[in-house]
Scaffold this active site. Structure first.
Site, PDB file in Angstrom:
ATOM      1  CE  LYS A  29      -4.535   1.331   2.073  1.00  0.00           C
ATOM      2  NZ  LYS A  29      -5.327   0.976   3.138  1.00  0.00           N
ATOM      3  CD  GLU A  39     -18.979  -3.504   8.929  1.00  0.00           C
ATOM      4  OE1 GLU A  39     -18.130  -2.544   8.401  1.00  0.00           O
ATOM      5  OE2 GLU A  39     -19.161  -4.305   8.343  1.00  0.00           O
ATOM      6  NE  ARG A  52     -21.478  -4.378   4.565  1.00  0.00           N
ATOM      7  CZ  ARG A  52     -20.345  -4.771   4.175  1.00  0.00           C
ATOM      8  NH1 ARG A  52     -19.268  -4.314   4.730  1.00  0.00           N
ATOM      9  NH2 ARG A  52     -20.540  -5.595   3.385  1.00  0.00           N
TER      10      ARG A  52
END
Length: 646
Positions: free
Chosen positions: A301, A386, A414
């Site tokens: 990244k 979640e 969610r």
């Protein structure tokens, strides 16, 4: 470009970053296929330079896109978009894809009229899934691949790019289970493995992929074993049995790709995701297989940008305007809502040994990093999960703890079923802290945290607070963790804190922020209710109404669910009630107050101001509020129009 012949080019709008000479001649993926290896390397360098220079001006997701440059180039050189469908999870790693599909004006990235920060069907036929939340790409890809089979389109492939962070989400594994069911789908899954989502990827999957990243392969070990046996002069049959047993025993230790292969999905890798030629070879092999394949790409990244490569806190996942040379912000951010929460939850942690913190792969963004530093044994990052976070919190509450689950408001959508059936049904004392509630703007339709209040109002027993400033946020958080028999929710917006808005009076849980007496005793009286961050707007609208001779009371209850009885009583004392909230107005707090008033026999008319039940395109908070009629002027004008009809 064919044999060095120039490609067609189109002018770059004034004010935008000029692409490099080679990048500027790429108008479609077809232009990539004739490039030689040296040109591909040069193109990758130009893409990185463009991203750093452009995103530093506009803000956006920088780190993820710097990490997928070669990977995306290889995808477009091997496959044929849009005939072959590309699906990016979560979509914030699609900037390179945009550049290679004719979208090189990044001057207004994530601003109204400019490019979205995510894939967008309105922008290009090359984009399939818009602004998806994490862990959804494999289900999308499975569905597209199934449809291709049903329709007899056996010349089409589906390529899903999913990060190792998104693979921590349960939905991704539901999809993998289904993908493995059939071998007739031309589906390639590229696992973009950089060891991070917003934060370092955690959990068993992370350890599994880490083993793959750091192991050279069991075949190399077997080579050593063969050489050892040869030198020892061991008999042939013994050598065969010894090697066979060694191979069987070591495979799952030093070649954990077996986890994917055991599902019935072919595995290729790990591959250096920054070696474009190696990525091409792996993708061509996957393409030729004709059945589901996982290509495991190891990437970094922020690749190629020193400030991002050296950053351990992942500040370059998403950035505001920065100095490209140093990565430092152009303008330091003001003290924000998240920092207040971060400070107060640490203080609570010192006072309450039973308080624990849970986050879903967003330890730093939601402000739990300081808590984790002070109380590492009481901090749990569950990955992009979640649903698991909510139900695990219910279990912790049952076992005597008070969990504080901190997520972005849009991501709680969610886990609604878990909040309803696992937390509320069991009267679990769990506190949900919703960062970036209301209008977030630049990230577009999927990231505006506008659904939470309308969604959560139907949850029995749930209590919801919408603090208006630093003082009410700190007090609401302390009140919330004292509740041990029901879920509590605290929501606050993105960005800088509003000024302190002290109450001039308090009526049994309802703060009164201002009172303006009417110009005439017979004049109408209006109650303006500012929910949370809209309290400042309510005060400004009230001043305008007062200037027209109207009597006005401004109320801002911190706890809005359930509706305070004092607020229902206050409604009856006025001729009109105006509610302002930065959530969906249909079924929101305002309509709930009106419903409770009517149930108590009240007949006071209401005017509700809030967001429409629509998916809102990317724009600034101010632009969205203006479009929704949520400015102080709009609110005052609507109130005056309603008064004229009384």
């Amino acid at each position: 470009m064919e044999n060095g012949a120039p490609m067609s080019s189109k002018p770059t709008p004034a004010g935008s970053q000029e692409p490099g000479p080679l990048l500027g001649r790429i108008t479609s993926p077809a232009d990539l296929k004739a490039l030689d290896p040296e040109q591909v390397r040069e193109l990758a360098a130009q893409v990185r330079d463009f991203l750093v220079q452009s995103v530093s001006r506009t803000g956006g997701h920088l780190g993820p896109n710097l990490g997928v440059v070669e990977l995306t180039l290889a995808m477009h050189r091997v496959f044929d978009s849009p005939t072959d469908s590309f699906v990016f999870d979560t979509g914030h790693q699609s900037y390179v894809h945009k550049l290679l599909t004719g979208r090189q004006d990044f001057s207004d990235l994530r601003s109204r009229g400019g490019l979205s920060g995510y894939p967008s069907r309105a922008e290009s036929e090359h984009d399939v899934v818009e602004n998806s939340h994490a862990s959804t790409a494999l289900s999308w890809a499975d569905g597209i691949a199934k449809a291709n089979v049903v329709r007899g389109l056996d010349d089409r492939h589906v390529v899903a790019v999913i990060g190792d962070g998104a693979l921590t989400g349960g939905m991704a594994w539901e999809a993998l289970n289904n993908i493995a069911e059939s071998q007739d789908r031309r589906l390639v899954i590229v696992v973009n493995d950089n060891g991070r989502s917003y934060s370092p990827t955690i959990g068993g999957l992370a350890h599994h992929l880490s083993t793959l990243r750091t192991t050279r392969g069991y075949e190399a070990f077997l080579g050593w074993g063969k050489r050892t046996l040869h030198r020892s002069g061991a008999p042939g049959r013994f050598a065969y049995d010894w090697l066979h047993g060694l191979k069987k025993g070591l495979k799952d230790v030093v070649a954990p790709q077996g986890m994917f292969e055991d599902l019935g999905i072919k595995y290729i890798g790990p591959v250096d995701g920054h070696d474009e030629a190696a990525m091409e070879r792996a993708l061509r092999q996957a393409r030729a297989f004709g059945a589901p394949v996982i290509v495991h790409a190891i990437t970094e990244k922020g690749r190629g940008y020193s400030p991002a490569e050296q950053d351990v806190a992942d500040r370059f996942h998403a950035v505001g305007q920065i100095h490209p040379e140093t990565g430092l912000p152009v303008a330091p951010s003001r003290f924000g809502w998240t920092k207040v929460f971060a400070d107060e939850i640490v203080k609570i942690g010192h006072d309450r040994k039973d308080v624990v913190a849970i986050t879903a792969a967003m330890l730093h963004p939601v402000g739990l990093a300081p808590f984790a530093k002070h109380f590492p044994e009481r901090t749990f990052d569950v990955g992009i999960a979640e649903q698991h976070a909510a139900t695990s919190a219910a279990g912790m509450a049952f076992a005597g703890l008070h969990p504080v689950v901190a997520v972005y408001a849009t991501f709680l959508n969610r886990a609604f079923d878990q909040v309803l059936m696992d937390v509320a049904l069991h009267r679990a004392g769990v506190t949900f802290v919703l960062d970036r509630a209301g209008i977030t703007g630049a990230d577009g339709a999927s990231h505006n945290g506008m659904w939470d209040m309308a969604m959560l109002r139907v949850v029995p027993g749930l209590r919801l607070a919408a603090p208006r400033d630093e003082t009410t946020l700190r007090s609401a958080l302390r009140d919330a963790v004292d509740v041990d028999d029901a879920p509590t929710v605290i929501r606050f917006p993105k960005g800088s804190l509003s000024e302190l808005l002290p109450a001039i009076d308090e009526l049994d849980g309802v703060d009164v922020l201002a009172r303006h007496e009417p110009a005439e005793p017979s004049a109408r009286r209006v109650l303006v209710v500012g929910v949370g961050a809209m309290a400042g707007c309510a005060l400004e609208a009230a001043r305008t109404l007062a200037a027209h001779g109207v009597g006005v009371t401004v109320a801002s209850p911190t706890w809005v669910m359930p509706v305070p009885s004092a607020l229902v009583k206050l409604v009856d004392e006025h001729d009109l009630v105006v509610t302002i909230e930065d959530g969906v107005v249909e079924g929101g707090v305002g309509s709930l107050v009106a419903q409770r008033s009517a149930e108590a026999g009240g007949r006071t008319p209401f005017v509700h101001s809030g967001l429409p039940a629509q998916f809102l395109d990317h724009a600034t908070r101010e632009e969205i509020a203006h479009d929704a009629g949520m400015t102080p002027g709009d609110v005052a004008r609507e109130a005056l129009d309603a008064l004229a009809l009384l």
